[in-house]
Structure formats: structure tokens, C-alpha cells
Design a protein around this motif. Structure first.
Motif, PDB file in Angstrom:
ATOM      1  N   SER A   1       0.773  -1.265   0.089  1.00 27.22           N
ATOM      2  CA  SER A   1       0.038  -0.103  -0.041  1.00 27.22           C
ATOM      3  C   SER A   1       0.940   1.223   0.120  1.00 27.22           C
ATOM      4  O   SER A   1       0.372   2.359  -0.710  1.00 27.22           O
ATOM      5  CB  SER A   1      -1.039  -0.126   1.176  1.00 27.22           C
ATOM      6  N   LEU A   2       2.042   1.307   0.964  1.00 25.77           N
ATOM      7  CA  LEU A   2       3.043   2.455   0.825  1.00 25.77           C
ATOM      8  C   LEU A   2       3.277   2.542  -0.490  1.00 25.77           C
ATOM      9  O   LEU A   2       3.537   3.880  -1.163  1.00 25.77           O
ATOM     10  CB  LEU A   2       4.083   2.093   1.944  1.00 25.77           C
ATOM     11  N   LYS A   3       3.943   1.554  -1.116  1.00 22.61           N
ATOM     12  CA  LYS A   3       4.533   1.644  -2.328  1.00 22.61           C
ATOM     13  C   LYS A   3       3.930   1.973  -3.571  1.00 22.61           C
ATOM     14  O   LYS A   3       4.408   2.312  -4.524  1.00 22.61           O
ATOM     15  CB  LYS A   3       5.477   0.115  -2.668  1.00 22.61           C
ATOM     16  N   SER A   4       2.642   1.950  -3.445  1.00 18.11           N
ATOM     17  CA  SER A   4       1.632   2.696  -4.532  1.00 18.11           C
ATOM     18  C   SER A   4       1.437   3.852  -4.527  1.00 18.11           C
ATOM     19  O   SER A   4       0.737   4.544  -5.387  1.00 18.11           O
ATOM     20  CB  SER A   4       0.337   1.841  -4.329  1.00 18.11           C
ATOM     21  N   VAL A   5       2.243   4.687  -3.517  1.00 22.93           N
ATOM     22  CA  VAL A   5       1.811   6.127  -3.328  1.00 22.93           C
ATOM     23  C   VAL A   5       2.848   6.832  -4.368  1.00 22.93           C
ATOM     24  O   VAL A   5       4.037   6.540  -4.608  1.00 22.93           O
ATOM     25  CB  VAL A   5       2.371   6.726  -1.855  1.00 22.93           C
ATOM     26  N   PRO A   6       2.143   7.964  -4.788  1.00 27.49           N
ATOM     27  CA  PRO A   6       2.840   8.676  -5.984  1.00 27.49           C
ATOM     28  C   PRO A   6       3.829   9.659  -5.411  1.00 27.49           C
ATOM     29  O   PRO A   6       3.922   9.838  -3.924  1.00 27.49           O
ATOM     30  CB  PRO A   6       1.745   9.433  -6.711  1.00 27.49           C
ATOM     31  N   ASP A   7       4.427  10.375  -5.981  1.00 23.61           N
ATOM     32  CA  ASP A   7       5.548  11.513  -5.507  1.00 23.61           C
ATOM     33  C   ASP A   7       6.686  11.028  -4.456  1.00 23.61           C
ATOM     34  O   ASP A   7       7.279  11.676  -3.818  1.00 23.61           O
ATOM     35  CB  ASP A   7       4.771  12.501  -4.709  1.00 23.61           C
ATOM     36  N   ILE A   8       6.935   9.635  -4.745  1.00 25.43           N
ATOM     37  CA  ILE A   8       8.153   9.302  -3.816  1.00 25.43           C
ATOM     38  C   ILE A   8       9.402   8.859  -4.901  1.00 25.43           C
ATOM     39  O   ILE A   8       9.025   8.088  -5.899  1.00 25.43           O
ATOM     40  CB  ILE A   8       7.552   7.822  -3.360  1.00 25.43           C
ATOM     41  N   GLU A   9      10.272   9.172  -4.480  1.00 21.98           N
ATOM     42  CA  GLU A   9      11.642   9.264  -5.488  1.00 21.98           C
ATOM     43  C   GLU A   9      11.968   7.674  -5.332  1.00 21.98           C
ATOM     44  O   GLU A   9      12.407   6.964  -6.388  1.00 21.98           O
ATOM     45  CB  GLU A   9      12.749  10.024  -4.948  1.00 21.98           C
ATOM     46  N   HIS A  10      12.299   7.282  -4.003  1.00 26.04           N
ATOM     47  CA  HIS A  10      12.509   5.740  -3.626  1.00 26.04           C
ATOM     48  C   HIS A  10      11.893   5.300  -2.315  1.00 26.04           C
ATOM     49  O   HIS A  10      11.868   6.222  -1.681  1.00 26.04           O
ATOM     50  CB  HIS A  10      13.921   5.407  -3.930  1.00 26.04           C
ATOM     51  N   PHE A  11      11.684   3.999  -2.084  1.00 28.02           N
ATOM     52  CA  PHE A  11      11.537   3.420  -0.881  1.00 28.02           C
ATOM     53  C   PHE A  11      12.780   2.478  -0.546  1.00 28.02           C
ATOM     54  O   PHE A  11      13.474   2.049  -1.334  1.00 28.02           O
ATOM     55  CB  PHE A  11      10.329   2.432  -0.807  1.00 28.02           C
ATOM     56  N   THR A  12      12.972   2.210   0.819  1.00 32.77           N
ATOM     57  CA  THR A  12      14.001   1.653   1.060  1.00 32.77           C
ATOM     58  C   THR A  12      13.631   0.567   2.016  1.00 32.77           C
ATOM     59  O   THR A  12      12.941   0.719   3.241  1.00 32.77           O
ATOM     60  CB  THR A  12      15.180   2.258   1.656  1.00 32.77           C
ATOM     61  N   ASP A  13      13.672  -0.754   1.706  1.00 33.28           N
ATOM     62  CA  ASP A  13      13.148  -1.738   2.769  1.00 33.28           C
ATOM     63  C   ASP A  13      14.533  -2.111   3.744  1.00 33.28           C
ATOM     64  O   ASP A  13      15.518  -2.158   3.414  1.00 33.28           O
ATOM     65  CB  ASP A  13      12.987  -3.050   1.934  1.00 33.28           C
ATOM     66  N   TYR A  14      14.006  -2.404   4.975  1.00 35.53           N
ATOM     67  CA  TYR A  14      14.739  -2.693   5.931  1.00 35.53           C
ATOM     68  C   TYR A  14      14.455  -4.034   6.793  1.00 35.53           C
ATOM     69  O   TYR A  14      13.356  -3.938   7.640  1.00 35.53           O
ATOM     70  CB  TYR A  14      15.001  -1.291   6.780  1.00 35.53           C
TER      71      TYR A  14
ATOM     72  N   MET B   1      11.080  -4.333   9.014  1.00 37.80           N
ATOM     73  CA  MET B   1      11.114  -3.941  10.471  1.00 37.80           C
ATOM     74  C   MET B   1      10.901  -2.415  10.229  1.00 37.80           C
ATOM     75  O   MET B   1      10.284  -1.985  11.145  1.00 37.80           O
ATOM     76  CB  MET B   1      12.335  -4.358  11.113  1.00 37.80           C
ATOM     77  N   ILE B   2      11.459  -1.726   9.492  1.00 37.76           N
ATOM     78  CA  ILE B   2      11.173  -0.197   9.263  1.00 37.76           C
ATOM     79  C   ILE B   2      11.273   0.145   7.737  1.00 37.76           C
ATOM     80  O   ILE B   2      11.768  -0.789   6.900  1.00 37.76           O
ATOM     81  CB  ILE B   2      12.150   0.415  10.082  1.00 37.76           C
ATOM     82  N   MET B   3      10.567   1.112   7.252  1.00 35.65           N
ATOM     83  CA  MET B   3      10.933   1.435   5.647  1.00 35.65           C
ATOM     84  C   MET B   3      11.405   2.984   5.739  1.00 35.65           C
ATOM     85  O   MET B   3      10.888   3.745   6.585  1.00 35.65           O
ATOM     86  CB  MET B   3       9.524   1.382   4.938  1.00 35.65           C
ATOM     87  N   PHE B   4      11.950   3.547   4.694  1.00 33.31           N
ATOM     88  CA  PHE B   4      12.443   4.794   4.633  1.00 33.31           C
ATOM     89  C   PHE B   4      11.767   5.083   3.065  1.00 33.31           C
ATOM     90  O   PHE B   4      11.868   4.385   2.130  1.00 33.31           O
ATOM     91  CB  PHE B   4      13.895   4.981   4.702  1.00 33.31           C
TER      92      PHE B   4
END
Length: 861
Positions: free
Chosen positions: A556-569, A684-687
């Protein structure tokens, strides 16, 4: 017998003067007994709960022990359904049933509101079994009969106004479960606050465990006449190879559950007892002052007793017996108040969401014994020095005026001892600030705190003579002759003023110390966030809990627009074998390569970018030094639930940080190569990094994406800093609340000192009134005296506390907390509040002094 009668008569003759000392004993004993009753009641509550919910024998997967040490993937460890049949065929087994249980769930209502506990108690989802009837009964509706039905516990239903037919959504690692409430089950014992939902067995297996035909554990019921120990042995025989299983009798299972709660309860118990000990220490000053003043006021009376034949021992014993009476009265009342305090704490916990029934109220026989012994011993010991002083009064004292202090000035020996202790303590604090290792520094810090505290207490009379004069020049001279009188009254007996100020000093010193440490922690963390964190947003479980971000929330988070990148942790469990042959269990941080932009890490060797290459990794500086690891070495990494790999060390990161200190990084693709998809942990956390100029839009969109997942929160850097500040602030507020007891006792000491001082100066007050001092001026004089004593104690306490806090921060700098910040607003607020405390403490003594009859006061001997 004569000594006993004399002591009893004196005690009741001066019961008004003893009252505040008795209150100090009462409060201290009440806090000790209340703590013991409260923690014993919590133990009783959990003991009953664990005993009621544990089967005669429980069979569970042994690998759950590993899951306690290393992060898992949110999916509970299981055992096969075939094991249930094997156990059921064992000798002495009446019934064996497979049970499903998962705490990696969140339950929300139709409005996406979290139905879980607000106190940290778990949310548990499972299947309804016969074993649950030991502790619960269905009081409304029926047990779930299919995938669209769920049953909840009555406590959760009451808290959130749930009723049959309401829809709930259970968010699990394997997906969401939408179901309507078919029944409500009520606990037969007290539920401390856990939220529990039940499904039918097939749904629980499929949705909570990820596949059918498996269970979390097996509940085994014994036939009549078969003991739990015998049953355990029979079940072990039926299973054959038990290396994959853990077998526990009811007592063993209950004990294991209790052990998991024990550390939390012990920390809370000993922390509260520590604050009670501080209050007792402050109470000692009050008791010493009370008896010192009573002895001084009865100098002539004691001299007459000596003149008619009383020995030193008899006089000494008489004062100690009065202290014994005081200790008994205060302690008995304190034990009763302690039980009341425990009930109050239980009600407070209930309001916060942790239910503790007064039916489980536990008052062990040791509690009143400890309370009585503590209160009586402390009171008698505190009265020993005044009693010894009373024994030294000579028969010639009968010819002197009562109340004349024989030791108005602090002795040179005492001053020398105080200076030596203070200087030694200061040297220890200085050594703590220069220590290279935290263990060594902590020892110096502890010694320094103790020595400086004792030193300030011993040197108090000497400091009183100097500090009170300075304060008077600043605060009292403007009040003219009345201010001068207040100054001289405070200086009349430096020992008394020093002891009264020292009582207030102890509590305020701890407040100042903790304020400095707390502010420095926030400032250090804020500085490091500004320096190290490049991500715009951080997504993590609410409250920083240990839950994982389920896959559906991440999508659900990764479908959000206006994001340059996500980082999985992710954190992957593994056993690492270093080149020196040592093997350790570690958690490896499996992250995307963009993590090096989101959280900037300094390397002492190699390049962090290379650590995200194929079959590469990084290690922390401490690990590398300990095991002689250098860039280019290969570590043997046995992934939990996966394969074994040889990973090349491409970088060694600095451990001079707080964020990810000691972390070992690998690429998420490396983790996926060696760990099966069904065993790979969730994040555990996402950036996240917003597209240029789209920070506000991205922030709002991320929050909208998490509406259906209230167990997680998205924060920008400002939110994260504020959360850190709030968390430390809440912790400090709790500590301040507990320290308030010691400060209250210290305030009682000021009140008592002034009240007894007024009695001691009755004739003097009458003479001043006779020569023209008005009631208003008299009251002002006493109030000013009280204010200057309180401010004196505050200056000592705040100065000492800031010294402690500064030394503690320098020691914490070894752990990366490099910023020293003095919270001047808090320090100044406490200082000003101390003056108001002194003003408040003087109200009753000043009022009583103003009401004295002038002629009667002059006639007083």
C-alpha cells in the motif's frame, strides 16, 4: 519502668510536634508497602492466568526458543498435525488437541480503529479449543463456525463497545481476515489487558499460520489419576524423537510464562523501592531535626532529671523510646496506607488499560513485617544522635534557659570531613568524565555521586553560614529589619538549617541530574538525526514496538505517488563464523542500496556501496576488532531457515554512532538468494525519499495509505525528533512523579523545623511583639526564613545535580551521546518553585505564631 512512663508521657505531651515526623514515616512506609502489595498482586494475577490457560502438558516446537533471540518473519513456528495424533495415542492421554496462536496480528474495527491494548499487552489470535474452557466461557453468541465469524473476549468488547454482528478485520502476516463477531467469551480469571480473538481451526491455520495441517502447539489433558509428570513422560515416549519439540507440564509452562514477565515486574518493583528509599533518606533528616529540636527545647527539663538522679543511659533510652513510639505509630499507619496506595495504583492501571482486580489483592505476611521493621529501625536510628546528645546534658543545664543551642556553629572537624568527602567525590566525578570505558566510568560516577552527596550533607552547616548570608543580601535586605531577623533566625543554628536544606537538596539534585541527562540525550539524538538521516520519511510500528510491517501494508505504501524511492529494512537471523573460528548468532540488516543515502554511515575501511554487491556484506568496527576481521575476508553465514553462504567483507562501519550501531549490512537480493521467500522476514522499518518539491504531497499520501493499518505510523524528521523528545519527557515525568514523594517529605521537614522553631522561640516572639513587632511583620519574618532555607536547599540540590548530570553525559558520550545540554528553563522553574515551596511551608507555622498571646508567650519558660 520509670523511663518507660516518662517516655510515654513526653511522647503524648509533644504529639503535635511529632505529627509531621510521623507523616514522613507514614509516607515512606506506605510507598514501600504499596509497592510490595502492588507487585505481589500483579504476580498473583499472572500466576492465576497462566495456571488457568496452561494445559496438563503442552507440546510446542523447540525452535520457538531461537525465535526469542532473533527476529522472525511474523509467521509463528509450527508443528505438523500428525503430531496431534501421535500425542493422542499416548498412554494416559484423555484428550489432545492442536491449538493455533499468533501475537503478530492487529485487530481493527470497521472504522480502522485499533482494538488492541494501549498498555503494551499483546493482541492474540487463535482457534477456540476445549482447553480455552479452563479460563473462559462463552457468555454471548457462539464460537466461530466458519471463515466469516470471529469471537472476542468480553474485556475488549466492553472497552471498544463491540457487540455481536460488528465486523472486525484481523491484519496478519499472511493477509487480512474480515469476519463478523459471532460470540463473546468472558475470562474466569483476571485478564490484565490482552485483546484476544478466536477463529475456527481451519481459518486460523490458513490465515494465521499460512497453511492448513499445522498447529502452534498441542494441549494435552490427562486421564483421571495420571499426574502431569507421568503424562509428560508418556507423551515423550509416543513422540519418539523429541528433539524438535518442547514438552512442559502445567507448572513448567506457567513458570516459563511467569519468567517472561518477571524481569519487567522486578524492574518496576526495585525502581519504586529505590524511590521509596530516597524518601526514607529524606525522612531521616526530618526525624533527626525533630528530635534535635525537642532535646534542645527540653534542655532544662533533662538537666533537672539528671540533677535528681537520672543517668545518661536513662535519658538516652527515654529519647529512643519516644522514637520507638513514633516509628510504631507511623509504620502501622503506613502499612495501612500502603494497601490503600496499592489499590489506587491498580485503579490507575485500570484507567490506562491494564485490568487488575481487587479480588486478587495480595498482602503477604512479609509486607507488614518489612514495613514495620523498616519504619521503626529507621526512626530509632535517626533519633540515636539526638538521644546521645541528650544523654550528655549535665545537671547544670537545669540552671540555663531551655532551648539555648550549645552547638550553634558547625565544628571544625565536621567541616574538614565534609570538605574531604566533597573533594574526593568531585575527583571521582572528574575521573568519570575522563574514563575510556563505560564500565570503569560508571564506577567512578557512582562513587562520585555518593561521596559528593554525603559531603554536602556533612558540610551543610558550613555552607549554610555562607550561602544564607549571600541569599539574604539578595533577597531579604529589601525587607528591612524583618528581613534581618529572618536572616539571623536562619543562621541561629547552622546545623539545623543545613539538615533542613539537605533534605530538600536530595530530591532536587536527582531532578536536576536527570533533567541534564534527558535534555542531553534529546540534543545528541537530534544532532545525529540531522547529520545522519537523509530520508524524508520513516515508517515504523506505532510507539516503536517490535512488530513487523506486513507485506500488504508495504505494498500500500509503495503505491503512493511523488516518492523518489523506498528503502526496505529487514533483519535476517544468521550464525556468523569469523576467520578466527568463533561463531555468533547475529541479525543481519538486509537493506536496499538506497539505504546508504537514507542513513549516512561512516566507514573506517572499505566502501559501503560495495557491501551491497553480490555475496558481499559489511561489519561493525567493534565486531571487526574483536574477531580480527578486515576488508576482503570472507565470513561463513548460515541463514536461519535458509542456506549457508560465504560473504565477502567489503566495508567496516564506524561504531561511533547511535543509529544502527554495530549493524551488519547485506543487500536484500543477497538475503533473497539464500533465504526462501516464505522464511524471509517482513520489513522492520521503511524509509522513503520524496520527489523534489513534493514533500507535503508525499507526506499526506503516505498517511492516507496507512489509514487501514493503524499499527504503523509515518513520520518526517520533525515528527521523529518530537516523538523522541516526548518519550524521554514522559519517562522523566514518571521519575519526577516518584521523586515528588521525597520532595513532599522534605517540605514536611521545612514545616516541622519552622513549627518547632516557633515553639522554641515562644518567649522571644512574645518579647518582639511587646516592643512593637506587628502580627503581619512576624508572619513575614517566618515566611522569609522559610523561603531562604528552601532556596538554600534548592541551590545546593540544583548545583549538585547539574554536576552529576554533566559527569553522566560525559560518560554517555562514550556511547555516542556527545551533546551536553543544560535545561535552563527546567532548572530556573525548579528554583523559583522552591521559593514558593518555602512560602507554602511557612503558612501554618506563621499563622500559629501570629495568633500567640503576647503575655502568655513572655511568661513561657
Amino acid at each position: 519502668m520509670t523511663v518507660w512512663k516518662t517516655s510515654r508521657r513526653n511522647f503524648f505531651a509533644h504529639k503535635g510536634r511529632m505529627a509531621l515526623s510521623a507523616v514522613a514515616v507514614l509516607l515512606s512506609v506506605a510507598f514501600v508497602c504499596g509497592t510490595l502489595v502492588f507487585t505481589d498482586t500483579m504476580n498473583t494475577t499472572f500466576d492465576k492466568l497462566f495456571a488457568a490457560t496452561s494445559a496438563d502438558v503442552t507440546v510446542s516446537p523447540r525452535s520457538t526458543e531461537d525465535n526469542d533471540r532473533l527476529p522472525g518473519n511474523g509467521k509463528p513456528v509450527t508443528l505438523p498435525a500428525s503430531a496431534v495424533q501421535q500425542v493422542g495415542e499416548a498412554t494416559g492421554v484423555k484428550d489432545a488437541e492442536g491449538a493455533v496462536s499468533s501475537m503478530s496480528v492487529t485487530v481493527v474495527d470497521s472504522h480502522d480503529k485499533n482494538m488492541g491494548s494501549t498498555t503494551g499487552a499483546p493482541t492474540i489470535a487463535g482457534n477456540w479449543t476445549k482447553n480455552d474452557l479452563r479460563s473462559m466461557e462463552i457468555t454471548s453468541g457462539h464460537a466461530p463456525r466458519g471463515p466469516t465469524e470471529v469471537m472476542v473476549d468480553a474485556d475488549t468488547a466492553d472497552k471498544h463497545d463491540l457487540k455481536i454482528g460488528d465486523e472486525l478485520r484481523t491484519i496478519a502476516a499472511t493477509g487480512d481476515i474480515n469476519a463478523k463477531i459471532s460470540g463473546i467469551a468472558t475470562f474466569k480469571v483476571t485478564n490484565p489487558g490482552a485483546a484476544i480473538v478466536y477463529f475456527d481451526t481451519v481459518t486460523a491455520q490458513t490465515k494465521l499460520l499460512g497453511r492448513p495441517g499445522v498447529f502452534s502447539f498441542i494441549s494435552v489433558t490427562a486421564e483421571s489419576g495420571v499426574t502431569d509428570t507421568q503424562l509428560k513422560r508418556h507423551v515423550a515416549t509416543a513422540l519418539g524423537d523429541t528433539s524438535a519439540y518442547k514438552l512442559q507440564t502445567q507448572k513448567e509452562a506457567a513458570a516459563a510464562n511467569k519468567d517472561s514477565m518477571g524481569s519487567f515486574l522486578d524492574v518496576m518493583k526495585y525502581a519504586m523501592l529505590g524511590f521509596a528509599g530516597i524518601a526514607l533518606l529524606v525522612g531521616i533528616f526530618l526525624i533527626v531535626n525533630t528530635f534535635s529540636m525537642l532535646v534542645a527545647q527540653r534542655t532544662r527539663e533533662i538537666g533537672l532529671m539528671r540533677a535528681i538522679g537520672s543517668s545518661r543511659k536513662q535519658v538516652n533510652r527515654s529519647v529512643l523510646i519516644e522514637a520507638l513510639f513514633l516509628g510504631i505509630v507511623g509504620s502501622v499507619l503506613g502499612v495501612g496506607a500502603g494497601v490503600g496506595l496499592a489499590v489506587g495504583l491498580m485503579k490507575l492501571m485500570g484507567a490506562m488499560g491494564m485490568d487488575l482486580s481487587t479480588k486478587d489483592l495480595t498482602v503477604a505476611w512479609t509486607t507488614p513485617v518489612v514495613g514495620l521493621a523498616l519504619g521503626i529501625v529507621v526512626t530509632v536510628v535517626a533519633a540515636y544522635i539526638p538521644a546521645r546528645r541528650a544523654g550528655k546534658i549535665s545537671p547544670m543545664a537545669a540552671l540555663r534557659d531551655a532551648g539555648t543551642p550549645a552547638d550553634g556553629r558547625a565544628g571544625r572537624v565536621r567541616a574538614a570531613i565534609g570538605l574531604i568527602l566533597t573533594l574526593a567525590g568531585g575527583a571521582a566525578l572528574l575521573a568519570a568524565t575522563r574514563a575510556d570505558k563505560s564500565g570503569e566510568g560508571s564506577l567512578f560516577l557512582g562513587v562520585g555521586v555518593v561521596l559528593t552527596l554525603i559531603g554536602f550533607i556533612v558540610i551543610g552547616p558550613l555552607l549554610a553560614g555562607f550561602v544564607v548570608r549571600v541569599l539574604s543580601a539578595v533577597m531579604l535586605r529589601m525587607f528591612g529589619p524583618v528581613g534581618r531577623l529572618a536572616e539571623r533566625n536562619a543562621l541561629r543554628n547552622p546545623r539545623r538549617t543545613g539538615a533542613t536544606g539537605a533534605a530538600l537538596m536530595i530530591g532536587l539534585a536527582l531532578v536536576a541530574c536527570l533533567s541534564v541527562v534527558g535534555s542531553s540525550m534529546v540534543a545528541s539524538a537530534t544532532e545525529e538525526l540531522d547529520k545522519s538521516v537523509g530520508a524524508d520519511f520513516i515508517v515504523q510500528p506505532s510507539g516503536g514496538g517490535g512488530a513487523l510491517i506486513v507485506d500488504q501494508a508495504a505494498k500500500s505504501l509503495k503505491s503512493v505517488p511523488d516518492i523518489e524511492h523506498f528503502t526496505d529494512y529487514k533483519v535476517v537471523g544468521a550464525s556468523l563464523t569469523a576467520p578466527d573460528g568463533t561463531t555468533e548468532d547475529k541479525g543481519l540488516a538486509a537493506v536496499d542500496p538506497t539505504y546508504r543515502d537514507d542513513v549516512r554511515r561512516t566507514t573506517v575501511s572499505g566502501k559501503l556501496a560495495d557491501a551491497y554487491g553480490k555475496d558481499a556484506m559489511s561489519v561493525g568496527e567493534t565486531y571487526a576488532t574483536k574477531h580480527h576481521v578486515k576488508v576482503g575476508d570472507r565470513l561463513t553465514v548460515a541463514f536461519k531457515g535458509g542456506e549457508t553462504a560465504k560473504l565477502k567483507v567489503a566495508a567496516i562501519t564506524s561504531d561511533d554512532v547511535n543509529i544502527d550501531k554495530g549493524a551488519m549490512y547485506i543487500n536484500t537480493t543477497t538475503a533473497a538468494r539464500y533465504v526462501p521467500a516464505d522464511a524471509l522476514p517482513d520489513n522492520m522499518i521503511m524509509f522513503a525519499k520524496a520527489a523534489d518539491g513534493k514533500e507535503k504531497e508525499a507526506y499526506a499520501a503516505l498517511k492516507d495509505a496507512l489509514v487501514k493499518y493503524p499499527q504503523y505510523e509515518v513520520q518526517n524528521q520533525a515528527d521523529f525528533k518530537q516523538q523522541l523528545k516526548d518519550q524521554i519527557g514522559q519517562l522523566l515525568n514518571i521519575v519526577y512523579g516518584l521523586l515528588a514523594l521525597a520532595i513532599i517529605v522534605a517540605v514536611l521537614g521545612v514545616v516541622n523545623t519552622l513549627a518547632l522553631s516557633v515553639v522554641e522561640r515562644t518567649r522571644e516572639i512574645g518579647l518582639m511583639r511587646a516592643i512593637g513587632l506587628s502580627r503581619r511583620q512576624l508572619r513575614r519574618m517566618i515566611r522569609l526564613e522559610s523561603v531562604v532555607i528552601a532556596v538554600f536547599g534548592a541551590l545546593l540540590g540544583l548545583g549538585l545535580g547539574m554536576g552529576w548530570g554533566t559527569a553522566a553525559q560525559k560518560l554517555l558520550a562514550l556511547e555516542g551521546l556527545n551533546v551536553l545540554e543544560i535545561p535552563w528553563p527546567t532548572i530556573l522553574t525548579v528554583f523559583v518553585a522552591s521559593a514558593f515551596v518555602g512560602l507554602f511551608a511557612a503558612l501554618v507555622p506563621a499563622f500559629r505564631a501570629g495568633r500567640m498571646n503576647v503575655l502568655n508567650a513572655i511568661a513561657t519558660e
